[in-house]
Motif scaffolding. Sequence first.
Motif, PDB file in Angstrom:
ATOM      1  N   PRO A   1       0.658   5.545  -0.519  1.00  0.00           N
ATOM      2  CA  PRO A   1      -0.176   6.740  -0.716  1.00  0.00           C
ATOM      3  C   PRO A   1      -0.034   7.345  -2.105  1.00  0.00           C
ATOM      4  N   THR A   2       1.163   7.260  -2.673  1.00  0.00           N
ATOM      5  CA  THR A   2       1.387   7.842  -4.004  1.00  0.00           C
ATOM      6  C   THR A   2       0.458   7.220  -5.043  1.00  0.00           C
TER       7      THR A   2
ATOM      8  N   SER B   1       0.855  -1.188   0.000  1.00  0.00           N
ATOM      9  CA  SER B   1       0.000   0.000   0.000  1.00  0.00           C
ATOM     10  C   SER B   1       0.888   1.234   0.000  1.00  0.00           C
TER      11      SER B   1
ATOM     12  N   GLU C   1      -2.463   5.951  -4.551  1.00  0.00           N
ATOM     13  CA  GLU C   1      -3.838   6.390  -4.330  1.00  0.00           C
ATOM     14  C   GLU C   1      -4.134   7.677  -5.096  1.00  0.00           C
ATOM     15  N   LEU C   2      -3.106   8.513  -5.254  1.00  0.00           N
ATOM     16  CA  LEU C   2      -3.289   9.798  -5.936  1.00  0.00           C
ATOM     17  C   LEU C   2      -3.546   9.644  -7.433  1.00  0.00           C
ATOM     18  N   THR C   3      -3.256   8.465  -7.977  1.00  0.00           N
ATOM     19  CA  THR C   3      -3.382   8.279  -9.422  1.00  0.00           C
ATOM     20  C   THR C   3      -4.631   7.496  -9.820  1.00  0.00           C
ATOM     21  N   LYS C   4      -5.467   7.114  -8.844  1.00  0.00           N
ATOM     22  CA  LYS C   4      -6.607   6.244  -9.148  1.00  0.00           C
ATOM     23  C   LYS C   4      -7.593   6.875 -10.120  1.00  0.00           C
ATOM     24  N   SER C   5      -7.679   8.183 -10.109  1.00  0.00           N
ATOM     25  CA  SER C   5      -8.631   8.857 -11.003  1.00  0.00           C
ATOM     26  C   SER C   5      -8.025   9.190 -12.361  1.00  0.00           C
TER      27      SER C   5
END
Length: 801
Positions: free
Chosen positions: A338-339, A336, A341-345
Amino acid sequence: MKRRIKHVTVLGSGIMGSGIAAHFANIGVEVSLLDIVPFELTEAEQKKGLTKDDKVVRNRIAAENFEKLKKASPALLYSPKFADRIKIGNFDDDLPKIKNTDWIIEVVVERLDIKKSVYEKIEQFRKPGTLISSNTSGIPIHLLTEGRSDDFKKYFAGTHFFNPVRYLPLLEIIPTNDTDPEIIDFYMNYGAKFLGKTTVLAKDTPAFIANRIGVFSMMDLLHNVQKLGLTVSDVDKLTGPVIGRPKSATFRTADVVGLDTLVMVANGVRQSGAEANDFNDVFALPDYIQKMMDNKWLGSKTEQGFYKKVKNADGKSEIHGLNLDTLEYELQGKSSFPTLELTKSIDKPIDRFKVLIGGKDKAGELYRKSLGALFAYVSHKVPEISDEVYKIDDAMRAGFGWENGPFEIWDAVGVTKGIELAKDAGYEVSDWVKALGEKGETFYKVNDEGQSIFYDKNSGNYNNIPGQDAFIILDNIRKNKTLWSNSGAAIEDLGDGIINFEIRSKMNSLGGEVLDGLNRAIDLAEKEYDGLVVGNQGTNFSVGANLAMILMMAIEQDWDDLNMAIAYFQKSMMRVRYSSIPVVVAPHGMTLGGGCEMTMHADRVVAAAETYIGLVETGVGVIPGGGGTKELTLRTSREFHNDDVKNNRLRDAFMNIAMGKVATSAYEAYDMGILEKGKDIVSVSKNRQIAEAKKVAKLLAEQGYTQPIEQKVKVLGKDALGMFYVGTDQMLTGNYISEHDKKIADKLANVMVGGNLSEPTVVTEQYLLNLERETFLSLCGERKTLERIQYMLQNGKPLRN
């Protein structure tokens, strides 16, 4: 002189030789696949009383590898029938036959002395003017032709295919100073046009282009992973699809290819003396890699490498990853960052890099270090391994499965930012890139004609990338040629009176916005243009209907709206068939469910050879409801001549739908009746597919296309239905299917025989469409169907229960 390739001889039947032989067979060329005569009899041969003179013994090595070729998974052949185009033999008995071949491809063991001895034998029988090439991946090409005749040298080059040959499109062409320029052009053009390859002209430098860059990138990662305290599963999560790389990412790829192969290339480059010290150190083996080599932990071939399958305490298989510090295998935890997570969209990997390099965690640090080193390295490889940046990007996309090459990624993060990353990673980029950054320029641009142009280091100008005349790149024409778009689709002007309808929804699924766009495209083409192409250049053509919409309506029991939605889908597919302009559909990759139905209703299909197409709706508990059931029934009825043929044809079509069978190539789709022989076309090159579809649409229009008349369908009624019920009863009794599977199959059979008809009857297409839609709706009301749809949406694969 026009050179035709009718027969190829492949010398060496191992993994690469078999793959090359299979791919030539795929395009209709006859192949001789030869290997050495065994040195000794096997125990089984001795028991049979065979001798070294028996043909079965002398051809044993080629025969064994040929059997592996036929059973390979994933398949090397587009169709099992194509194996008949390959004949096996051995060097001693069959080498004289090369006087009748058009192209000799040497794929023997990677030893210079052995290759040269094979060439000496070839010269005894080879007819002057015959093409001769080597698939070597590591031996300098100029060394191979030492001592050979002028004619041999004139027609000789390296032709470096990538494994698996069918699926990896890169073909590096490596000429020597003696290779005739016309022959170089032939290899380049034949590879692209006939073999469907991305042909890249490479220099005779260590590891050529793709392996040189790819192995550097991998070795750099192998050095960084321990420094950053990352696990092998961490790295594979960070270097896979999230950045546009294959699912196997880094360490799984190394296991599949073989650690020994990676080490061989790395050692070859390091020992060649071609690298400057700072880059040469990257090719040095980390201690843990050397220990793995010593232990023969080479990957899949030795059943353990960076990963190993082990049995847990419950006796179940688990995949454990190698701890690079302790060299013990352990169950890997879920990664997991955080970086990420920022690209999921962000849908496109190329658009994620700007975010990824800004990450504050270990992921961000890995991306900065890896990209910085990669950018510096490729900057110094121009002009050493290639004079042009696009050749390096082409090679990495086609040979390593990268969605974007290093210079394309560099443009995405910014040239000056890339220079900073390289410096922070401890490297200096080349002077020509520094100058480019100072001018605020990029490596690539798109000109007003929608063609990609690249910065040419030698001239300091932007030049066209050669060969684009044969391509239509939708990314390049969208800005200036888009006529209309919504959230899920777009219409583009391809020129010459032909427009293109492009599906652009998530996974290219077919929802209301896509169907609205399709109808708008047909309307526009009928009023103002000559023809319509339906094509996109995503990973897959379409995964089918929007299941989330169907699930929502079914859960809310909104049957009227669902009925209208399915009727609209059917009407849209019938418009594809019965419009006043020719409609050409260009499927590729996964073309499932509704994507298959759209394909089947086209006037013509230009399918990529790698098209995996089928009606898979039974996997989610329904039958094809967009005209697929009707269409296969209609096509089957055309072949009704006698009772046996009727039942056999109808049964085959029924089984294809009931079992959710998917063709593994466009050629297999012919056998399933999804593509029609003599009408639909297979394009071996996905790059050329949209351009070829445009040509077909234009030709149909020029020939005076007339809107077809709706067809009548002969259905067989209750007599045939009994045959299906007996079959599904037997399958249920034998535990091959569940009760719910039987219910689906029986309802499918009812539609395909025309419903409650007492005798064979001629009906309209709309009659069958109505039956199809009613059955689809009735199945949507089943609890198990809803469970299957939910499972499919959550897991991306069908549930069988």
